[in-house]
Structures are given as structure tokens and as C-alpha cells.
Enzyme design. Sequence first.
Site, PDB file in Angstrom:
ATOM      1  N   HIS A   5       0.824  -1.224   0.074  1.00 50.95           N
ATOM      2  CA  HIS A   5       0.026   0.054   0.209  1.00 50.95           C
ATOM      3  C   HIS A   5       0.847   1.278  -0.081  1.00 50.95           C
ATOM      4  O   HIS A   5       0.366   2.219   0.380  1.00 50.95           O
ATOM      5  CB  HIS A   5      -0.808  -0.160   1.099  1.00 50.95           C
ATOM      6  N   ARG A  20      -0.640  18.423   2.747  1.00 51.36           N
ATOM      7  CA  ARG A  20       0.916  18.671   2.880  1.00 51.36           C
ATOM      8  C   ARG A  20       1.348  18.380   1.393  1.00 51.36           C
ATOM      9  O   ARG A  20       0.657  18.139   0.537  1.00 51.36           O
ATOM     10  CB  ARG A  20       1.528  17.756   3.607  1.00 51.36           C
TER      11      ARG A  20
END
Length: 664
Positions: free
Chosen positions: A239, A296
Site C-alpha cells: 500500500h 501537505r
Amino acid sequence: MTEHAIRTLLVANRGEIALRVMRTAQSMGIRCIAVYSEADRTAPFVRQADAAVAIGPAAAAESYLKVDRILAAAREHGADAIHPGYGFLSENTALAEQCQAEGIRFIGPPASAIAAMGSKSAAKALIAEAGVPLVPGYHGDDQSLARFRDEAENTGFPMLIKASAGGGGKGMRVVRGMDELEEAIAAAQREASASFGDDHLLMERYLENPRHVEVQVMFDSHGKGLYLFDRDCSVQRRHQKIIEEAPAPGIPEAIRKSMGEAAVRCGEAIGYIGAGTVEFLYEPGGYFYFMEMNTRLQVEHPVTELITGLDLVEWQIRIANGEALPWAQDRLACRGHAMEARVYAEDPDNDFLPVTGRLHHLREPMDLPHVRIDSGVAEGQDITPWYDPMLAKVITWGEDRDTARQRLIDALARYEVMGVTLNTDFVARVLREPDFANGELTTHFIETHAEALRTPEFAPEEQQALSWLAWQQAARSEGVPGPWSMQDSFRLGGPRQQRCELRIGDQDSTLGYEMINARRARLQADGDSPALTLSWQPADHGALTVQLNGRRVRLAWASHGEKLGLFAGNTSWTALVNHPEEQVQDADSDAHLTAPMHGRVIAVNCAEGDTVEPGKSLVVMEAMKMEHSLKAPAKGRVVALHCAEGDSVGAGQVLVDFEAEEDA
């Protein structure tokens, strides 16, 4: 504009992102402060900074995650802004809030926006109100097993259960039937609690073969938001992404536009400011669903920079200075295609297990056209177990996708490291896989193509031949010009074919070789392997272009002690090569018997002052599970012994001083 522009920036991160932020900030005339742990005391980002502050021991929890120490360092050096990079404190509301309280600009969104996206469940409820598509599922507060059972019936199987508070695959389970549900919930709750301190779960329909497509957004403090096109990040292991590209291939322009507009609505819904990324799951047929928003800068932001011509860190700083975004959405253009490979210190053949070690040799492909290297390491640096194993990113641009892909394969072939195992060979295999070349991507790409991706670039006998060639060239470059350095098989007596011993990994072999001319040789491995003929020509940076089994291979090498690091095509390995005849030549040419390779002395068959006959075994060594006898070259006397049984000795080390009789 704000009252004044940022003059001193503290970078609250490490590695390549700290270096990348500093380079842009310093080019804008901004003084940069680094913070570092004990493990990073000599790291390149610390040297790049205008000033650096030690903030604690190696463990991130005792250094890079300590908000109070970061703020203390900012106060000490008068920093008027903090850039958190990605990871660590980049999505930490406490840091954003305390920066605001102390009048320090946080290069990121307001704490309220970070908090709004910090919980996957709350974020999805908010995003649904903004009209952004969601995967069908349950994101509620009732975490009882009975409620999960009811919602599972409504959602249907297969279904994905995942932690609301985190990412990176932790607290995530695929459930394919009601009989698996209870056990999967319990396991996911345990893992979520251990990883994030929060066992809250959500469930949603599991998409079997989706793509991971994300949109880069940018908002100023005046209410304007734009999307800077999209990226595909589908190729992942555990992942976590390893290859990213922009724009995402094969998406209809109308869908691309809808996805970008949906991403802007996500930012508007939470009052976003700065650079952010909205991640979607994309299914064939043009369906896309909100997954999460990262508040971010992303690891993969360079591919967006290469297709837009923008410096996202520069615009983060400009926005923090109060500047307005100067473009209209329809005036932004996407030019060409970009790809990025994350260079990890990990072993793909061992379930991508992170590895540690020292970078004895490092050469990054800095001088190739349309290739960008965002690196955080230097030769001689130790790769420790304390942090993420990503060392660098290799990014390429091309007029089209296939040009960018081929350039990335070529650049990875020139990324040379000796001392730790890298994933570059594996990434190159992915890039060469026909389905990847055709843009047929899913988040299960690696699992689907696992067998093909295990196929090595070189057969064992080819690795042996290339190892011999690198050793032969290295030995030639270190030799003294004269008849012994001639690159042919002329010999006074004895066979034309010579032998050497190799170890690659834990496999030992013996190789016979015959020089046909200075740039051509015939080799025969032990066993029933067919003979190989290879030829070579000089290439760039001291490398060779080798003709091997009908293909051209770029071969480079580096030495560390008795080991050779080989870099062939996109593959690297370490080899030991010993040559039993070296000792005979050394003995004939002077009065010293030297160790022909690194090894251990297992027997000393003489004493100082002994008179011995020619061929007498004086010292026996063991190397690579093989014994090598150092014999008297003539009748004579042992003048001095410089070794004892059990000693470890290096290649070329003098073991015996010998004096031949005058008439010998």
C-alpha cells in the site's frame, strides 16, 4: 503581502525533502535552519543548512516528532517560518496551532484544515456535502459489531475495512464474506489502536481493480484555488507507492476536468491554504471516488513540477508570504509527461524488507538530459533502521509517456550503490513490463505480475561472465604496464585457458577464460553451461558497453576491499573474484609471497630459516570455502614469516619473505 517576507526558515524534516526545501528557499534568499537527530549528525541536509540544531537521539519519537524541541530551535535562531516537509509533523495540528500562537508561519494549511482531513470518517462526511463522489460504505461513529453487520449487508462484498485515523495500509482488511467480518474487525481494531492510538474503523465497498489517481491543488489566502493536473500512483507495494507519473494516462479529458474540479471543492470545503493533494480511486468507465486528502506536500510532487514548470515549494513560500495565485485555471498548461521512481534501501526478493548498511560507493545519474535526482544521501553515509528507507527519487521528463519511461529505465541503470541493496532493479522490471508500458495500471499491478517481475535480467552464467570482466578490467587498471598486462592469451608453456574462482551471493563457481584479443574473450563456467563469448568497448564514466548473448549491456563497477560491486543493465550485485595464478606471478617477480585474495591462514608449513625445495607448500589459505597453497617458487630459504595459523589477511598482504639460491 504579509507584514514582511520570510527571512529565516526552519525545515522540520530530514533526508531528501529537507534538502529539496532548502535549495528552493536558499535560492529565494532565505536563511535555512536544519534540525537533526544524533543519527543524522553528518547527513547532507545538515551540511546544506545555514545553521543546524541537534534535537535528540535517533528515534523519531525522541527527535523529529518533538514539537517543543522544534519550536525551541526556531526561537533560538529567529525563524519566522517552519516547513514540515512530508511525514513526521507535516499533518500535525499541534505544531500548526503552536506556530500560529507564537507568530511563526507554518508552511501548510491552517490547523483546522488539517484536523478536518485527519479523520477519514469525518472527512468523508464533509466531502459528501461538497458533492464529491464517495465509495459506498459506512463512516459512522457507532462501532458496534451489530452495526457493522448491518452496514456490511447494505454495502455488499467484497468490502474494505480500514482505520479512520491512519494510512500506509495499517488497520486495513479485505473482507469477502460475512463469515470473515468479525475476525477482520477485531484484527483491524488492534492494529489501528497500536499504530494510531485510535481503533475507530470505517468500511466501504472494495474495488477489485482500481487505479490510484490524485490531483494536486493549490490555494492562496485570498480564497482562490486551482488544480495543477493529476498523477497516477497505482504501482504500490504494501500500500505504499514506488512509481508515480503525471498526467495520469488514459483518462478522458472530461473526466480529468471533473476530477480536478472535485478536488478544488474538497479544498474549499475546509478553507484550505497552500499545496495539497486529493486522492481518488478511479475505475474503468470513468468513475472516480474520493479516498483522502493529504494536507501537505507529496513525495511525488516533482512530476507535477516537470509538467507545469512550477516550483511547488516556491509557491508554498509565496502563499505563506501572502501572495495571490496569479493564474486562471484555463491558462495553466500541462506539457509532456513525467515519471518518478522512489529509490528504496530494501530487498524486493525478500518481501521488500528494508535493509541497512553503509554506502561504500554512490554514483547518481546527475548529468543526463531531462533527468532530475532528489537525493538525501552521500557516499560513506550509514543507512540506519531508524527512518523510512527511501534514499532518493529519480524523475524523468519526456515529450510523451514512453519517452519518459525509457529515460527512467536508463537513469535507473546509472544509479550505482554498493553497500546496501536497492529496489532499482525491481522498479526497472516494472517499467519494462508490457502492461505498464501500455498504461494498463491498477493498485494490484505488482501482485498481478508477480511471476514476471521475479524474472532476473541476467542468467547466473551471464552474471559470472560480467563479474569476471569487471574484475579483469579493474585488475588491468591497477597493473604496471609491461608484458604481464598484455590483454591476450599468449603464454610461454601452459594452457591458453586460465581459471578464476567467483562468489556471487552465497554461490561459488569456477570460471575458465581465454582472451581472444584485447576486447574479446571466451568463458566456460563449471558444470554443463555452454561457453559464452563476450566483447566490449569503452563507454561513459569508465563503464563498458558489452555484447553478451546478442544484446548490449552497460557494465560499471566499484571496489570496496576485496569485493566488487557490479552494475549491469538495471541490476547490481556484489562479487568476489580470486585468481590462483596471481600468487605464482608475484612469487616469480620478487622476493615476497603475498596473499592473492582476502582470506584466512589455515596452515603454516614452514619456519623462519627453513631451506625448501621448489613447489613446497609454505602457507595454506582458505577463501570462499576453497583452499589456496602458496608454494616456494624455487629452491631457497624462508627469510621471514609474517603470518600465523588463524590470521585473517588481505589481498596483496606479504606473508613470507623468500630468498632463492643464486643458481635456482
